[in-house]
Scaffold this motif. Structure first.
Motif, mmCIF file in Angstrom:
data_model
loop_
_atom_site.group_PDB
_atom_site.id
_atom_site.type_symbol
_atom_site.label_atom_id
_atom_site.label_comp_id
_atom_site.label_asym_id
_atom_site.label_seq_id
_atom_site.Cartn_x
_atom_site.Cartn_y
_atom_site.Cartn_z
ATOM 1 N N VAL A 10 0.819 -1.208 0.000
ATOM 2 C CA VAL A 10 0.000 0.000 0.000
ATOM 3 C C VAL A 10 0.855 1.261 0.000
ATOM 4 N N SER A 11 1.842 1.321 0.876
ATOM 5 C CA SER A 11 2.656 2.541 0.935
ATOM 6 C C SER A 11 3.558 2.667 -0.299
ATOM 7 N N GLY A 12 4.004 1.549 -0.847
ATOM 8 C CA GLY A 12 4.833 1.600 -2.051
ATOM 9 C C GLY A 12 4.104 2.202 -3.233
ATOM 10 N N TRP A 13 2.859 1.783 -3.456
ATOM 11 C CA TRP A 13 2.072 2.355 -4.551
ATOM 12 C C TRP A 13 1.704 3.799 -4.268
ATOM 13 N N LYS A 17 2.612 7.008 -6.644
ATOM 14 C CA LYS A 17 1.584 7.944 -7.082
ATOM 15 C C LYS A 17 2.062 9.390 -6.975
ATOM 16 N N GLN A 18 2.939 9.673 -6.044
ATOM 17 C CA GLN A 18 3.415 11.041 -5.842
ATOM 18 C C GLN A 18 4.271 11.529 -7.014
ATOM 19 N N LYS A 116 4.755 1.134 11.019
ATOM 20 C CA LYS A 116 4.970 0.706 9.623
ATOM 21 C C LYS A 116 4.635 1.800 8.612
ATOM 22 N N MET A 117 3.705 2.681 8.956
ATOM 23 C CA MET A 117 3.244 3.691 8.002
ATOM 24 C C MET A 117 3.755 5.094 8.338
ATOM 25 N N LYS A 118 4.748 5.188 9.206
ATOM 26 C CA LYS A 118 5.231 6.501 9.664
ATOM 27 C C LYS A 118 5.840 7.344 8.558
ATOM 28 N N ASN A 119 6.338 6.740 7.501
ATOM 29 C CA ASN A 119 7.005 7.499 6.442
ATOM 30 C C ASN A 119 6.102 7.800 5.248
ATOM 31 N N THR A 120 4.803 7.684 5.433
ATOM 32 C CA THR A 120 3.903 7.951 4.318
ATOM 33 C C THR A 120 2.878 9.013 4.704
ATOM 34 N N THR A 121 2.387 9.716 3.687
ATOM 35 C CA THR A 121 1.346 10.710 3.908
ATOM 36 C C THR A 121 -0.047 10.106 3.715
#
Length: 128
Positions: A10-13, A17-18, A116-121
């Motif tokens: 999820v975070s990779g995609w 997208k950015q 796990k998701m700390k580096n994503t917006t």
């Protein structure tokens, strides 16, 4: 997970997208809230102008119960998925996890998710 960690997928995609304008992220909660609006978003993203009849057919076709009955979508033909344990598509109810997690499990999940998701917006809705 048979396809790798959900967080990485999820975070990779989301990160791709950015920098790539040809990726569209749709959220299940948004689809449930207003399927027609999200179909319109998809058509706009694809540069399609379709008739009201076609849009209605698509909207009907992507409803959870319709998709759950479709063997090409619900993965019943994939041999390594054990549907005796759990179907690939369960109920399609937003927030249904609340009826399965204890308070302690939810707190544990929240901690793992935050780490796990700390580096994503990327932000998810859990309710409509």
């Amino acid at each position: 997970m048979c396809f790798g960690p959900w967080y990485d997928h999820v975070s990779g995609w989301w990160e791709k997208k950015q920098t790539y304008s040809n990726l569209l992220y749709l959220f299940y909660e948004d689809l449930v809230e207003d399927t027609g609006r999200e179909v319109e978003r998809l058509c706009s993203f694809l540069g399609l102008s379709i008739s009201i009849e076609e849009r209605e057919k698509i909207t009907k076709g992507v409803q959870f119960d319709t998709m759950k009955q479709n063997k090409m979508i619900n993965h019943v033909t994939i041999p390594f998925m054990d549907f005796k344990i759990s179907p690939f598509m369960r109920k399609g109810k937003v927030g249904d996890w609340k009826g399965h997690f204890t308070v302690a499990q939810n707190e544990q999940f929240d901690e793992v998710y935050k780490q796990k998701m700390k580096n994503t917006t990327l932000k998810f809705r859990t309710e409509i």
